[in-house]
Scaffold this motif. Structure first.
Motif, PDB file in Angstrom:
ATOM      1  N   TYR A 165      32.972  38.076  40.457  1.00 45.78           N
ATOM      2  CA  TYR A 165      32.988  39.550  40.302  1.00 45.78           C
ATOM      3  C   TYR A 165      34.077  39.931  40.360  1.00 45.78           C
ATOM      4  O   TYR A 165      34.576  41.218  40.451  1.00 45.78           O
ATOM      5  N   LEU A 166      35.301  39.417  41.132  1.00 43.07           N
ATOM      6  CA  LEU A 166      36.463  39.739  41.389  1.00 43.07           C
ATOM      7  C   LEU A 166      36.992  40.508  39.969  1.00 43.07           C
ATOM      8  O   LEU A 166      37.996  41.373  40.062  1.00 43.07           O
ATOM      9  N   LEU A 167      36.689  39.889  38.632  1.00 47.07           N
ATOM     10  CA  LEU A 167      37.256  40.318  37.388  1.00 47.07           C
ATOM     11  C   LEU A 167      36.962  41.923  37.387  1.00 47.07           C
ATOM     12  O   LEU A 167      37.636  42.758  36.922  1.00 47.07           O
ATOM     13  N   GLU A 168      35.632  42.383  37.881  1.00 47.87           N
ATOM     14  CA  GLU A 168      35.319  43.725  37.845  1.00 47.87           C
ATOM     15  C   GLU A 168      35.967  44.372  38.882  1.00 47.87           C
ATOM     16  O   GLU A 168      36.665  45.647  38.518  1.00 47.87           O
ATOM     17  N   THR A 169      36.335  43.660  39.912  1.00 49.23           N
ATOM     18  CA  THR A 169      37.048  44.395  41.124  1.00 49.23           C
ATOM     19  C   THR A 169      38.536  44.678  40.396  1.00 49.23           C
ATOM     20  O   THR A 169      39.021  45.899  40.961  1.00 49.23           O
ATOM     21  N   VAL A 170      39.232  43.812  39.970  1.00 52.02           N
ATOM     22  CA  VAL A 170      40.535  44.254  39.369  1.00 52.02           C
ATOM     23  C   VAL A 170      40.455  45.097  38.096  1.00 52.02           C
ATOM     24  O   VAL A 170      41.308  46.030  38.165  1.00 52.02           O
ATOM     25  N   LEU A 171      39.406  44.745  37.163  1.00 54.42           N
ATOM     26  CA  LEU A 171      39.697  45.642  35.919  1.00 54.42           C
ATOM     27  C   LEU A 171      39.008  47.006  35.955  1.00 54.42           C
ATOM     28  O   LEU A 171      39.652  47.948  35.125  1.00 54.42           O
ATOM     29  N   ALA A 172      37.910  47.103  36.526  1.00 53.18           N
ATOM     30  CA  ALA A 172      37.303  48.322  36.549  1.00 53.18           C
ATOM     31  C   ALA A 172      38.243  49.628  36.927  1.00 53.18           C
ATOM     32  O   ALA A 172      38.164  50.589  36.136  1.00 53.18           O
ATOM     33  N   PRO A 173      38.888  49.492  38.198  1.00 53.14           N
ATOM     34  CA  PRO A 173      39.653  50.643  38.578  1.00 53.14           C
ATOM     35  C   PRO A 173      40.749  50.795  37.549  1.00 53.14           C
ATOM     36  O   PRO A 173      41.329  52.051  37.188  1.00 53.14           O
ATOM     37  N   ILE A 174      41.289  49.556  36.773  1.00 51.09           N
ATOM     38  CA  ILE A 174      42.302  49.999  35.733  1.00 51.09           C
ATOM     39  C   ILE A 174      41.763  50.746  34.669  1.00 51.09           C
ATOM     40  O   ILE A 174      42.388  51.865  34.042  1.00 51.09           O
ATOM     41  N   TRP A 175      40.370  50.389  34.103  1.00 51.68           N
ATOM     42  CA  TRP A 175      40.057  51.332  33.139  1.00 51.68           C
ATOM     43  C   TRP A 175      39.610  52.702  33.316  1.00 51.68           C
ATOM     44  O   TRP A 175      39.966  53.433  32.519  1.00 51.68           O
ATOM     45  N   VAL A 176      39.286  52.896  34.588  1.00 50.41           N
ATOM     46  CA  VAL A 176      38.887  54.229  34.923  1.00 50.41           C
ATOM     47  C   VAL A 176      40.149  55.075  35.161  1.00 50.41           C
ATOM     48  O   VAL A 176      40.316  56.132  35.019  1.00 50.41           O
ATOM     49  N   TRP A 177      41.304  54.221  35.786  1.00 51.83           N
ATOM     50  CA  TRP A 177      42.354  54.878  35.887  1.00 51.83           C
ATOM     51  C   TRP A 177      43.092  55.287  34.526  1.00 51.83           C
ATOM     52  O   TRP A 177      43.467  56.453  34.460  1.00 51.83           O
ATOM     53  N   LEU A 178      42.944  54.546  33.526  1.00 53.76           N
ATOM     54  CA  LEU A 178      43.295  54.782  32.234  1.00 53.76           C
ATOM     55  C   LEU A 178      42.579  55.774  31.412  1.00 53.76           C
ATOM     56  O   LEU A 178      43.169  56.695  30.678  1.00 53.76           O
ATOM     57  N   ILE A 179      41.255  55.750  31.633  1.00 51.58           N
ATOM     58  CA  ILE A 179      40.502  56.775  30.923  1.00 51.58           C
ATOM     59  C   ILE A 179      40.363  58.073  31.562  1.00 51.58           C
ATOM     60  O   ILE A 179      40.343  59.313  31.027  1.00 51.58           O
ATOM     61  N   PHE A 180      40.044  58.165  32.841  1.00 53.53           N
ATOM     62  CA  PHE A 180      39.911  59.238  33.704  1.00 53.53           C
ATOM     63  C   PHE A 180      41.044  59.781  34.628  1.00 53.53           C
ATOM     64  O   PHE A 180      40.671  60.809  35.348  1.00 53.53           O
ATOM     65  N   ALA A 181      42.147  59.079  34.766  1.00 54.20           N
ATOM     66  CA  ALA A 181      43.022  59.289  35.434  1.00 54.20           C
ATOM     67  C   ALA A 181      42.935  59.547  36.895  1.00 54.20           C
ATOM     68  O   ALA A 181      43.411  60.260  37.658  1.00 54.20           O
ATOM     69  N   GLU A 182      41.772  58.507  37.322  1.00 57.21           N
ATOM     70  CA  GLU A 182      41.327  58.463  38.725  1.00 57.21           C
ATOM     71  C   GLU A 182      42.041  57.637  39.701  1.00 57.21           C
ATOM     72  O   GLU A 182      41.932  56.422  39.413  1.00 57.21           O
ATOM     73  N   THR A 183      43.054  58.029  40.297  1.00 57.57           N
ATOM     74  CA  THR A 183      43.819  57.243  41.412  1.00 57.57           C
ATOM     75  C   THR A 183      43.016  57.060  42.510  1.00 57.57           C
ATOM     76  O   THR A 183      42.855  57.634  43.330  1.00 57.57           O
ATOM     77  N   PRO A 184      42.952  55.730  42.798  1.00 54.53           N
ATOM     78  CA  PRO A 184      42.263  55.421  44.269  1.00 54.53           C
ATOM     79  C   PRO A 184      43.236  55.909  45.394  1.00 54.53           C
ATOM     80  O   PRO A 184      44.567  56.176  45.325  1.00 54.53           O
ATOM     81  N   THR A 185      42.668  56.022  46.486  1.00 54.48           N
ATOM     82  CA  THR A 185      43.344  56.508  47.780  1.00 54.48           C
ATOM     83  C   THR A 185      44.451  55.381  48.212  1.00 54.48           C
ATOM     84  O   THR A 185      43.932  54.174  48.037  1.00 54.48           O
ATOM     85  N   LYS A 186      45.248  55.705  48.992  1.00 53.70           N
ATOM     86  CA  LYS A 186      46.199  54.744  49.584  1.00 53.70           C
ATOM     87  C   LYS A 186      45.379  53.723  50.478  1.00 53.70           C
ATOM     88  O   LYS A 186      45.743  52.478  50.445  1.00 53.70           O
ATOM     89  N   MET A 187      44.499  53.992  51.404  1.00 54.57           N
ATOM     90  CA  MET A 187      43.627  52.976  52.346  1.00 54.57           C
ATOM     91  C   MET A 187      42.757  52.025  51.129  1.00 54.57           C
ATOM     92  O   MET A 187      42.806  51.173  51.551  1.00 54.57           O
ATOM     93  N   THR A 188      42.060  52.792  50.278  1.00 57.27           N
ATOM     94  CA  THR A 188      41.413  51.995  49.406  1.00 57.27           C
ATOM     95  C   THR A 188      42.290  50.863  48.617  1.00 57.27           C
ATOM     96  O   THR A 188      41.727  49.671  48.542  1.00 57.27           O
ATOM     97  N   LEU A 189      43.575  51.202  48.266  1.00 57.27           N
ATOM     98  CA  LEU A 189      44.477  50.079  47.769  1.00 57.27           C
ATOM     99  C   LEU A 189      44.899  49.300  48.590  1.00 57.27           C
ATOM    100  O   LEU A 189      45.023  47.992  48.511  1.00 57.27           O
ATOM    101  N   VAL A 190      44.997  49.465  49.936  1.00 58.27           N
ATOM    102  CA  VAL A 190      45.490  48.618  50.878  1.00 58.27           C
ATOM    103  C   VAL A 190      44.197  47.681  51.239  1.00 58.27           C
ATOM    104  O   VAL A 190      44.332  46.516  51.126  1.00 58.27           O
ATOM    105  N   GLY A 191      43.088  48.078  51.419  1.00 54.65           N
ATOM    106  CA  GLY A 191      42.045  47.276  51.573  1.00 54.65           C
ATOM    107  C   GLY A 191      41.559  46.645  50.626  1.00 54.65           C
ATOM    108  O   GLY A 191      41.212  45.334  50.809  1.00 54.65           O
TER     109      GLY A 191
END
Length: 295
Positions: free
Chosen positions: A243-269
């Protein structure tokens, strides 16, 4: 004997890798569909259920018998858990950010390790316990960020999703039965929940239904079947780690398509979660290799 076991393990790795890749596009496709929560839940689940029944019927005609659909009580229990997972997962998707959802769900391998320890007597190694502690810290950072950001409910739903997935994987692992169709047929539960919620409002509310139909009819059946079949060949924690594949790839797809950038704390965690799982996966592969060489 040894080559067969090795072949089964590789088969499990391939199946769960394909399942994880297919699952990684789930959230982006739901976002592209742009619909109301219960409409998305119903449409996605109905599409998956329809394809499943069609495939089962074709196999019945081709082979002269039905494939294994629900293998006894373990199948019923696993199906109920997968059905609940879909409902809780969509509640998470609609109430917190994509990055939060997938990073928190990545905690499921550790839940799987704990459940396997308790119920299957598969005691986790010290490395697993250390990885677990690091992941608890990482999830804590994300949930704390969610508390301050007003989306704590969504984060809790994501954590509950991780636990239910781990429970379903553990039961599948314990039974050693064919569960490929169980996760697919389990969509009858979210389909019913979605329809009960949609009908009183006058119908479906989805701007671009083609995306959700493609997701439900193609990508989700592929993901569900592969990930539900994986526990026949891999341990519960190993399956959960894909399921780590979704963890790594899903935010990338969303960032590329919707320009949704995760918060700093979310990226750290999330970074702590990914690093812990990656290190633990590398350790498991190394240990398995050493054991095979010793044998």
């Amino acid at each position: 004997m040894f080559p067969t076991a090795l072949s089964d393990h590789r088969k499990g790795l391939l199946l769960t890798a394909i399942g994880g890749l297919a699952l990684s596009v789930d959230i982006p496709l739901m976002r592209l569909a742009d619909g109301e929560l219960w409409s998305i839940l119903a449409a996605r689940s109905i599409a998956t259920l329809g394809v499943t029944l069609l495939v089962a019927t074709v196999l019945r005609i081709a082979n002269g018998r039905w494939p294994v659909l629900v293998p006894g009580w373990p199948g019923l229990a696993t199906g109920l858990l997968y059905g609940l997972t879909t409902v809780v997962f969509l509640l998470a998707v609609f109430n917190t950010s994509t990055a939060n959802v997938v990073f928190i769900i990545a905690f499921n391998p550790m839940f799987a390790a704990l459940l396997s320890w308790i119920f299957l007597k598969e005691r986790p190694a010290l490395a697993t316990l250390i990885a677990m502690a690091a992941m608890i810290f990482g999830v804590g950072l994300i949930v704390r960020d969610g508390l301050s950001g007003g989306h704590l409910f969504g984060d809790i739903m994501a954590l509950l999703t991780a636990f239910i997935i781990a429970a379903a994987i553990t039961i599948s692992r314990a039974s050693r039965r064919e569960m490929g169709f169980v996760s697919l047929l389990s969509t009858v539960l979210p389909a019913a929940v979605g329809l009960i919620s949609v009908i009183p409002t006058g119908g479906f509310s989805i701007e671009h239904p083609a995306w959700i139909l493609f997701n439900g009819a193609v990508m989700m059946p592929l993901a569900f079947w592969c990930l539900a079949t994986g526990p026949r060949y891999l341990s519960a924690p190993e399956v959960g780690m894909f399921y780590l594949l979704e963890t790594v790839l899903a935010p990338i797809w969303v960032w590329l398509i919707f320009a949704e950038t995760p918060t700093k704390m979310t990226l750290v965690g999330g970074g702590i979660l990914v690093a812990a799982i990656a290190a633990h996966s590398a350790w498991m592969v190394r240990r398995k290799s050493i054991r095979q060489m010793a044998g």
